[in-house]
Design an enzyme around this catalytic site. Sequence first.
Site, PDB file in Angstrom:
ATOM      1  N   GLU A 140      -0.544  -9.382  -0.105  1.00 62.11           N
ATOM      2  CA  GLU A 140      -1.951  -9.601   0.235  1.00 62.11           C
ATOM      3  C   GLU A 140      -2.834  -9.701  -1.007  1.00 62.11           C
ATOM      4  OE1 GLU A 140      -1.688  -6.240   2.945  1.00 62.11           O
ATOM      5  OE2 GLU A 140      -2.470  -7.482   4.548  1.00 62.11           O
ATOM      6  N   ALA A 155       0.867  -1.178   0.000  1.00 58.47           N
ATOM      7  CA  ALA A 155       0.000   0.000   0.000  1.00 58.47           C
ATOM      8  C   ALA A 155       0.907   1.232   0.000  1.00 58.47           C
ATOM      9  CB  ALA A 155      -0.891  -0.008   1.237  1.00 58.47           C
ATOM     10  N   GLU A 189       4.809  -4.925   7.578  1.00 59.26           N
ATOM     11  CA  GLU A 189       4.031  -3.883   8.261  1.00 59.26           C
ATOM     12  C   GLU A 189       4.477  -3.584   9.685  1.00 59.26           C
ATOM     13  OE1 GLU A 189       2.713  -6.210   6.346  1.00 59.26           O
ATOM     14  OE2 GLU A 189       1.161  -5.355   5.060  1.00 59.26           O
TER      15      GLU A 189
HETATM   16  N1  CO8 Z   1       4.475   3.150  -1.011  1.00 58.98           N
HETATM   17  C1  CO8 Z   1       4.827   4.285  -1.633  1.00 58.98           C
HETATM   18  N2  CO8 Z   1       5.908   4.399  -2.440  1.00 58.98           N
HETATM   19  C2  CO8 Z   1       6.671   3.305  -2.604  1.00 58.98           C
HETATM   20  C3  CO8 Z   1       6.386   2.092  -1.977  1.00 58.98           C
HETATM   21  C4  CO8 Z   1       5.220   2.026  -1.147  1.00 58.98           C
HETATM   22  N3  CO8 Z   1       4.811   0.901  -0.544  1.00 58.98           N
HETATM   23  N4  CO8 Z   1       7.328   1.192  -2.317  1.00 58.98           N
HETATM   24  C5  CO8 Z   1       8.179   1.839  -3.128  1.00 58.98           C
HETATM   25  N5  CO8 Z   1       7.799   3.107  -3.302  1.00 58.98           N
HETATM   26  C6  CO8 Z   1       8.449   4.147  -4.108  1.00 58.98           C
HETATM   27  C7  CO8 Z   1       9.669   4.714  -3.395  1.00 58.98           C
HETATM   28  O1  CO8 Z   1       9.279   5.698  -2.464  1.00 58.98           O
HETATM   29  C8  CO8 Z   1      10.444   5.259  -4.552  1.00 58.98           C
HETATM   30  O2  CO8 Z   1       9.870   6.470  -4.946  1.00 58.98           O
HETATM   31  P1  CO8 Z   1      10.838   7.753  -5.320  1.00 58.98           P
HETATM   32  O3  CO8 Z   1      11.639   7.267  -6.501  1.00 58.98           O
HETATM   33  O4  CO8 Z   1       9.865   8.827  -5.628  1.00 58.98           O
HETATM   34  O5  CO8 Z   1      11.665   7.983  -4.111  1.00 58.98           O
HETATM   35  C9  CO8 Z   1      10.160   4.273  -5.670  1.00 58.98           C
HETATM   36  O6  CO8 Z   1       8.965   3.570  -5.286  1.00 58.98           O
HETATM   37  C10 CO8 Z   1      11.268   3.273  -5.850  1.00 58.98           C
HETATM   38  O7  CO8 Z   1      11.514   2.645  -4.599  1.00 58.98           O
HETATM   39  P2  CO8 Z   1      12.961   2.506  -3.944  1.00 58.98           P
HETATM   40  O8  CO8 Z   1      13.848   3.630  -4.394  1.00 58.98           O
HETATM   41  O9  CO8 Z   1      12.776   2.331  -2.485  1.00 58.98           O
HETATM   42  O10 CO8 Z   1      13.474   1.173  -4.629  1.00 58.98           O
HETATM   43  P3  CO8 Z   1      14.524   0.106  -4.044  1.00 58.98           P
HETATM   44  O11 CO8 Z   1      14.819  -0.824  -5.144  1.00 58.98           O
HETATM   45  O12 CO8 Z   1      15.644   0.811  -3.378  1.00 58.98           O
HETATM   46  O13 CO8 Z   1      13.707  -0.657  -2.891  1.00 58.98           O
HETATM   47  C11 CO8 Z   1      11.814  -1.793  -1.963  1.00 58.98           C
HETATM   48  C12 CO8 Z   1      12.605  -1.457  -3.236  1.00 58.98           C
HETATM   49  C13 CO8 Z   1      12.640  -2.711  -1.057  1.00 58.98           C
HETATM   50  C14 CO8 Z   1      10.549  -2.525  -2.400  1.00 58.98           C
HETATM   51  C15 CO8 Z   1      11.461  -0.500  -1.197  1.00 58.98           C
HETATM   52  O14 CO8 Z   1      10.875   0.402  -2.103  1.00 58.98           O
HETATM   53  C16 CO8 Z   1      10.502  -0.702  -0.071  1.00 58.98           C
HETATM   54  O15 CO8 Z   1      10.890  -1.188   0.988  1.00 58.98           O
HETATM   55  N6  CO8 Z   1       9.222  -0.328  -0.286  1.00 58.98           N
HETATM   56  C17 CO8 Z   1       8.204  -0.436   0.748  1.00 58.98           C
HETATM   57  C18 CO8 Z   1       7.788  -1.854   0.941  1.00 58.98           C
HETATM   58  C19 CO8 Z   1       6.791  -1.947   2.066  1.00 58.98           C
HETATM   59  O16 CO8 Z   1       7.099  -1.708   3.216  1.00 58.98           O
HETATM   60  N7  CO8 Z   1       5.540  -2.324   1.712  1.00 58.98           N
HETATM   61  C20 CO8 Z   1       4.493  -2.487   2.672  1.00 58.98           C
HETATM   62  C21 CO8 Z   1       3.744  -1.210   2.814  1.00 58.98           C
HETATM   63  S1  CO8 Z   1       2.560  -1.305   4.103  1.00 58.98           S
HETATM   64  C22 CO8 Z   1       1.283  -2.146   3.416  1.00 58.98           C
HETATM   65  O17 CO8 Z   1       1.304  -2.577   2.291  1.00 58.98           O
HETATM   66  C23 CO8 Z   1       0.109  -2.349   4.310  1.00 58.98           C
HETATM   67  C24 CO8 Z   1      -1.071  -2.915   3.573  1.00 58.98           C
HETATM   68  C25 CO8 Z   1      -2.317  -2.779   4.378  1.00 58.98           C
HETATM   69  C26 CO8 Z   1      -2.786  -1.369   4.449  1.00 58.98           C
HETATM   70  C27 CO8 Z   1      -3.879  -1.219   5.399  1.00 58.98           C
HETATM   71  C28 CO8 Z   1      -4.332   0.228   5.521  1.00 58.98           C
HETATM   72  C29 CO8 Z   1      -4.707   0.672   6.854  1.00 58.98           C
END
Ligand code: CO8
Length: 262
Positions: A111, A63, A131
């Site tokens: 999910e 998300a 999360e």
């Molecule tokens: N949300 C928003 N932006 C994201 C997300 C995300 N989940 N994942 C990646 N991005 C964006 C980054 O911010 C980045 O944007 P920008 O270039 O503008 O800075 C772009 O995508 C590229 O990402 P990275 O530079 O971080 O790429 P890397 O190759 O270095 O890393 C990763 C890749 C490991 C996937 C890293 O991006 C990461 O850790 N992302 C987050 C993963 C995460 O924690 N996901 C879980 C989120 S929580 C969730 O899903 C809860 C679901 C239930 C919600 C319930 C609501 C109440």
Amino acid sequence: MEFIKYEVEGMVGMITINRPRALNALNSQVLEELDATLDAVNLDEIRCLILTGAGEKSFVAGADIGEMSTLTKAEGEAFGKKGNDIFLKIESFPIPVIAAVNGFALGGGCEISMSCDIRICSENAVFGQPEVGLGITPGFGGTQRLARLVSPGMAKQLIYTARNIKADEAYRIGLVNAVYDLEDLIPAAKKMAAGIAKQAPIAVRNCKKAINEGLQVSIEEGVAIEEKLFGDCFETEDQRAGMGNFLAPKDQKVKVVPFKNK
Ligand code: CO8
């Protein structure tokens, strides 16, 4: 649609979550477009769906953390419901949905894949529920579906530790059915989807219903659900065509029965 691409090839529809700059993260707009896309699928024509992510790096990286970061308790619950309603729609969608996981499937990405009927992935796939490291619980069904799909103990370990796993481990614990080289993933998904699409569609739909609904109840109630859906297949044109072809003389049999969804 800005973030969802929908393509049709024969009797198979492919939905691509198309927000590669954010690794296909699910914000409200993506969820709304996905919901509208599902509602628009022509179920008279399409017999199987594939769900994938755009690009070569990510299926869905969760998300949208930026959008979630300022939510109040009530807004958080509402955002969770928004995702859950759509994922339940996928889970109970009348036709099978195959997740072709082409990279990161984290949080909401893991999910959404779990709300699909079948998961296959590429070698670069990474699954996880990170999360608790962000100070929240999985909120789009992760605590429920991961425990049901793998085992409660394994789900708890993955969720409590927020540890990501690679494709081979996802395969070992039964989270995915098969792992492919990235370039072979979509062709494999299409082949599987075509293999489903050529079967009797009423029967396939009833199998999905029987499995899904049966998993929620006792075995006695489950077989009763199956009996009803089994009976429902009889007197259909497709049942007559399928059995008729089996019983036909060898020289009159066809390799693929032209089922009509009737
Ligand atoms: N949300 C928003 N932006 C994201 C997300 C995300 N989940 N994942 C990646 N991005 C964006 C980054 O911010 C980045 O944007 P920008 O270039 O503008 O800075 C772009 O995508 C590229 O990402 P990275 O530079 O971080 O790429 P890397 O190759 O270095 O890393 C990763 C890749 C490991 C996937 C890293 O991006 C990461 O850790 N992302 C987050 C993963 C995460 O924690 N996901 C879980 C989120 S929580 C969730 O899903 C809860 C679901 C239930 C919600 C319930 C609501 C109440």
